[in-house]
Design an enzyme around this catalytic site. Structure first.
Site, PDB file in Angstrom:
ATOM      1  N   SER A   1       0.893  -1.325   0.038  1.00 29.42           N
ATOM      2  CA  SER A   1       0.026  -0.103  -0.249  1.00 29.42           C
ATOM      3  C   SER A   1       0.946   1.313  -0.010  1.00 29.42           C
ATOM      4  O   SER A   1       1.561   1.630  -0.726  1.00 29.42           O
ATOM      5  CB  SER A   1      -1.080  -0.175   1.315  1.00 29.42           C
TER       6      SER A   1
ATOM      7  N   ASP B   1      -2.599   5.860  -4.343  1.00 30.29           N
ATOM      8  CA  ASP B   1      -1.557   5.402  -3.672  1.00 30.29           C
ATOM      9  C   ASP B   1      -1.082   3.883  -4.470  1.00 30.29           C
ATOM     10  O   ASP B   1      -1.644   3.875  -5.628  1.00 30.29           O
ATOM     11  CB  ASP B   1      -1.685   4.887  -2.125  1.00 30.29           C
TER      12      ASP B   1
ATOM     13  N   ASP C   1      -1.382   0.723  -4.328  1.00 25.38           N
ATOM     14  CA  ASP C   1      -2.336  -0.082  -4.889  1.00 25.38           C
ATOM     15  C   ASP C   1      -3.855   0.332  -5.200  1.00 25.38           C
ATOM     16  O   ASP C   1      -4.669  -0.439  -5.351  1.00 25.38           O
ATOM     17  CB  ASP C   1      -2.588  -1.145  -3.551  1.00 25.38           C
TER      18      ASP C   1
ATOM     19  N   ASP D   1      -6.187   1.857  -3.921  1.00 23.28           N
ATOM     20  CA  ASP D   1      -7.460   1.793  -3.084  1.00 23.28           C
ATOM     21  C   ASP D   1      -8.019   3.286  -2.695  1.00 23.28           C
ATOM     22  O   ASP D   1      -9.095   3.494  -2.452  1.00 23.28           O
ATOM     23  CB  ASP D   1      -7.681   0.804  -2.040  1.00 23.28           C
TER      24      ASP D   1
END
Length: 457
Positions: A100, A242, A244, A246
């Protein structure tokens, strides 16, 4: 100097520094644990763009295949795409390979259950117990299945968003959007998706090579290149993801970050203007959401902190939208998890349908400021500190859902013990920075007073 903890095993999954604590052996064993947990069924895996991702993926493949799982490999894919594909394929679960917003030397495994949500506290404990016991399900060679590669996942995810929210109405010029995907997993989906939505798209940091040109967390101080690009291209809006993809941050048409709380605020405002229903956020989300939900005459519920706590309460209450104030928009019609692409679609529809700019939409909302700090607090005194503070403010202003939240005359304070170190986190919010800091200082002083008093007995 205290040593840096380079391996973290928690209900959020397992993360560590690659080549230090996060070894191929540990990754294989965690994948075997998950394979044992879900049984010999289909598991979807996807990764962000970190340079360690390929190694981590092969270790995970080894563990899952040796446990008899049928693996669908999405390769580089946003976490919300992995969650979507678990549901789409009716898989038993999924593993997202991503650290993340952590720095590039980190990587991690996040475990997803069959409904597309992350494991909750009890399920994660069960998985960790399997890992520690080391009694994994194993199969012989003839029962092992080769992984199947799926190259259509981001397209299918985009199709689902467009089916539920719709393309932007074709009226006049297309909105000009700049997207900063930090060279992360969002890079493979952002431009094609936003083009199909009906935008003119300019991308920066969109090479999926895992070389992050800025810290991956989309905080205002990390978005200078995006702000410059929005101004340079005279864009209507800027989006930052970011690693990833999400979480979502927004930059206004003036090239100014609006703050992550307003990502969720804009999405909630649009959804409630289209349909009425319950909204769920966590206890540390800005009270700008309270204002919006009240204006739309809808019901607002607040969960414990942590994405799974938000999503489980959303399912329980049949909420139509929810999320977290860190730029996490959860829209169950598409995905039961934080999804930056759904967030983009909702906010762009809000812009187009309102015929207003980002600055005008945000300017019509109340502005709050948060202040975050921590105070050292021995674990054995946490309960006494919380009980004493609750007595200090007894009455309807006290919420003990998660730690202790107290409404004050000019704002609120939330105190929660850390899971990993002997500190009490203190988050306060008020209409001005000075007031938020003043409330924070007051509560920290009172906590220290209670601790000192307890130590004197």
């Amino acid at each position: 100097m205290k040593p840096v903890q380079t391996l973290k095993i928690s209900i959020s999954g397992v993360r560590g520094v690659v080549g230090d604590s996060l070894t191929p052996d540990l990754l294989v064993r965690f994948a075997q644990s998950f394979g044992t947990y879900v049984g010999r069924n289909t598991v979807v895996i996807g990764r962000d763009t970190r340079t360690s991702g390929e190694m981590v993926k092969h270790a995970v493949l080894s563990g899952l295949i040796s446990s008899g799982c049928k693996v669908v490999d999405l390769d580089i894919a946003p976490v919300p795409t992995v969650q979507f594909m678990v549901r789409y394929l009716r898989a038993a679960g999924g593993i997202a390979i991503t650290a993340s917003h952590n720095p590039v030397q980190w990587n991690a495994l996040k475990f997803i259950r069959g409904d597309g949500c992350f494991l909750n506290h009890y399920q994660a404990r069960e998985l960790i117990d399997i890992y520690h016991q080391g009694e994994y399900c194993t199969v012989g060679g003839r029962d092992m299945c080769e992984p199947k590669r799926n190259t259509r996942a981001t397209r299918l995810h985009g199709d689902a968003i467009l089916a539920k929210i719709g393309k932007l109405p074709a009226q006049g010029k297309k909105p000009v959007v700049v997207v900063d995907s930090v060279n992360g997993a969002g890079s493979v989906m952002a431009k094609p998706f936003l083009t199909r939505l009906g935008c003119k798209v300019i991308t920066i940091n969109s090479t999926p090579d895992g070389i992050f040109p800025r810290p991956p967390e989309p905080l205002p101080q990390n978005l200078t290149a995006l702000c410059d690009a929005v101004r340079r291209h005279d864009a209507d809006i800027g989006f930052a993801q970011d690693a990833d993809a999400d979480r979502l941050a927004v930059v206004s048409e003036k090239g100014l970050p609006i703050g992550e709380d307003f990502t969720l605020a804009l999405a909630v405002d649009y959804v409630l203007s289209q349909e009425k229903g319950a909204v769920v956020v966590n206890l540390s989300t800005s009270h700008v959401i309270d204002h919006i939900v009240k204006r739309h005459k809808c019901k607002l519920l607040k969960s414990k902190i942590g994405e799974i706590n938000v999503t489980e309460l959303m399912m329980q209450e049949n909420a139509i939208i929810g999320g977290e104030g860190n730029g996490g928009v959860i829209y169950p019609a598409v995905n039961m998890g934080r999804d930056s692409f759904t967030g983009m679609a909702l906010i762009l529809h809000h812009l187009v349908s309102s015929k207003k700019t980002v600055s005008q939409l945000v300017g019509a909302m109340p502005r709050y400021v948060m202040h975050k700090a921590a105070v050292p607090c021995p674990q054995d005194l946490v309960v006494e500190v919380m009980d004493t503070l609750a007595q200090d403010f007894s009455g309807s202003n006290v919420d003990r859902t998660d730690g202790l939240k107290i409404q004050t005359g000019k704002g609120w304070a939330l105190m929660r013990p850390s899971n990993t170190e002997p500190i009490l986190r203190v988050i306060t919010e008020a209409e001005t920075a000075d007031e938020a800091e003043k409330i924070n200082n007051g509560f920290r002083s009172r906590v220290e007073q209670i601790i000192n008093s307890a130590g004197a007995h």
